[in-house]
Design a protein around this motif. Structure first.
Motif, mmCIF file in Angstrom:
data_model
loop_
_atom_site.group_PDB
_atom_site.id
_atom_site.type_symbol
_atom_site.label_atom_id
_atom_site.label_comp_id
_atom_site.label_asym_id
_atom_site.label_seq_id
_atom_site.Cartn_x
_atom_site.Cartn_y
_atom_site.Cartn_z
ATOM 1 N N GLU A 135 0.832 -1.209 0.000
ATOM 2 C CA GLU A 135 0.000 0.000 0.000
ATOM 3 C C GLU A 135 0.861 1.251 0.000
ATOM 4 N N VAL A 136 1.938 1.228 0.782
ATOM 5 C CA VAL A 136 2.838 2.388 0.823
ATOM 6 C C VAL A 136 3.433 2.625 -0.563
ATOM 7 N N PHE A 137 3.912 1.562 -1.176
ATOM 8 C CA PHE A 137 4.469 1.695 -2.529
ATOM 9 C C PHE A 137 3.443 2.278 -3.495
ATOM 10 N N LYS A 138 2.223 1.741 -3.437
ATOM 11 C CA LYS A 138 1.163 2.220 -4.344
ATOM 12 C C LYS A 138 0.844 3.689 -4.085
ATOM 13 N N SER A 139 0.839 4.070 -2.804
ATOM 14 C CA SER A 139 0.478 5.451 -2.471
ATOM 15 C C SER A 139 1.546 6.439 -2.937
ATOM 16 N N LEU A 140 2.753 5.949 -3.190
ATOM 17 C CA LEU A 140 3.844 6.830 -3.616
ATOM 18 C C LEU A 140 3.968 6.935 -5.136
ATOM 19 N N GLU A 141 3.105 6.257 -5.874
ATOM 20 C CA GLU A 141 3.244 6.249 -7.337
ATOM 21 C C GLU A 141 3.095 7.649 -7.942
ATOM 22 N N GLY A 142 2.141 8.436 -7.418
ATOM 23 C CA GLY A 142 1.960 9.794 -7.936
ATOM 24 C C GLY A 142 3.197 10.645 -7.689
ATOM 25 N N TRP A 143 3.749 10.521 -6.482
ATOM 26 C CA TRP A 143 4.974 11.257 -6.138
ATOM 27 C C TRP A 143 6.124 10.830 -7.058
ATOM 28 N N ALA A 144 6.251 9.521 -7.278
ATOM 29 C CA ALA A 144 7.342 9.024 -8.124
ATOM 30 C C ALA A 144 7.202 9.529 -9.559
ATOM 31 N N SER A 145 5.963 9.577 -10.060
ATOM 32 C CA SER A 145 5.749 10.067 -11.431
ATOM 33 C C SER A 145 6.127 11.540 -11.545
ATOM 34 N N GLU A 146 5.801 12.294 -10.491
ATOM 35 C CA GLU A 146 6.044 13.734 -10.552
ATOM 36 C C GLU A 146 7.486 14.126 -10.273
ATOM 37 N N TRP A 147 8.150 13.398 -9.342
ATOM 38 C CA TRP A 147 9.460 13.846 -8.878
ATOM 39 C C TRP A 147 10.625 12.937 -9.249
ATOM 40 N N VAL A 148 10.352 11.676 -9.476
ATOM 41 C CA VAL A 148 11.453 10.734 -9.742
ATOM 42 C C VAL A 148 11.661 10.544 -11.247
ATOM 43 N N LEU A 149 10.591 10.253 -11.965
ATOM 44 C CA LEU A 149 10.744 9.984 -13.401
ATOM 45 C C LEU A 149 11.354 11.160 -14.175
ATOM 46 N N PRO A 150 11.059 12.414 -13.810
ATOM 47 C CA PRO A 150 11.704 13.513 -14.554
ATOM 48 C C PRO A 150 13.225 13.548 -14.415
ATOM 49 N N LEU A 151 13.761 12.832 -13.434
ATOM 50 C CA LEU A 151 15.218 12.797 -13.266
ATOM 51 C C LEU A 151 15.895 11.932 -14.332
ATOM 52 N N LEU A 152 15.111 11.089 -14.996
ATOM 53 C CA LEU A 152 15.691 10.201 -16.013
ATOM 54 C C LEU A 152 16.082 11.002 -17.251
ATOM 55 N N LYS A 153 17.292 10.739 -17.741
ATOM 56 C CA LYS A 153 17.752 11.437 -18.946
ATOM 57 C C LYS A 153 17.313 10.687 -20.200
#
Ligand SMILES: [Fe+2]
Length: 173
Positions: free
Chosen positions: A30-48
């Motif tokens: 559940e914690v992982f699932k709840s962080l998906e929006g955060w990961a899309s907004e803040w983590v994925l943009p770090l990918l080159k």
């Protein structure tokens, strides 16, 4: 898992492990699932983008050069590696073997309860991050393999056999 892959030593098969079917309890999923929006907004943009990534070839002799120029680059690489102590090669070989089992790691991550990328086409940001992580890790293995091959100081066949033992043993987590 392996004794040593420098000349004079042999590859050793990894021990078999017990299969694990779940990586975490439901509340952690559940914690992982709840962080998906955060990961899309803040983590994925770090990918080159791929075009901006470093390439193994950036650090290796250029085979598109005329043969003499390429041979000279290989000779220079061999001269430099001739100065390295054996301990450095042990570390590089150990790293190359670790990198070589990348298929095992991606498979393991894909099956984590928080990821569950069953077909390699998930919309999960954790899956997308894993694909790009795999791109990066694949570069490490490609560079190490070619560098060690050109150095002429290690038994490539023994290293490759050890990687095959490692991959064929799978991974329990
Ligand atoms: Fe790596």
């Amino acid at each position: 898992m392996f004794e040593n892959t420098l000349n004079g030593f042999s590859a050793v098969a990894a021990p078999t492990c017990q299969q694990v079917t779940h990586s975490m309890p439901p509340e952690k999923v559940e914690v992982f699932k709840s962080l998906e929006g955060w990961a899309s907004e803040w983590v994925l943009p770090l990918l080159k983008p791929v075009e901006q990534l470093w390439q193994p070839q950036d650090f290796l002799p250029d085979p598109t050069q005329p043969f003499d120029a390429f041979s000279e680059q290989v000779r220079e690489l061999r001269d430099r590696t001739a100065e390295l102590p054996d301990e450095y090669f042990v570390v590089l070989v150990g790293d190359m073997i670790t990198e070589g089992a990348l298929p095992t790691y991606q498979t393991m991550i894909n099956t984590l309860d928080g990821v569950r990328d069953e077909r390699g086409a998930s919309a999960s940001p954790w899956a997308k991050w894993t694909w790009s992580w795999t791109v990066e890790e694949n570069c490490h293995g490609d560079l190490l393999r070619t560098y060690l091959y050109l150095s002429g100081w290690v038994d490539m066949c023994m290293i490759e056999r050890t990687v095959q033992y490692l991959i064929s043993a799978g991974m329990a987590y």
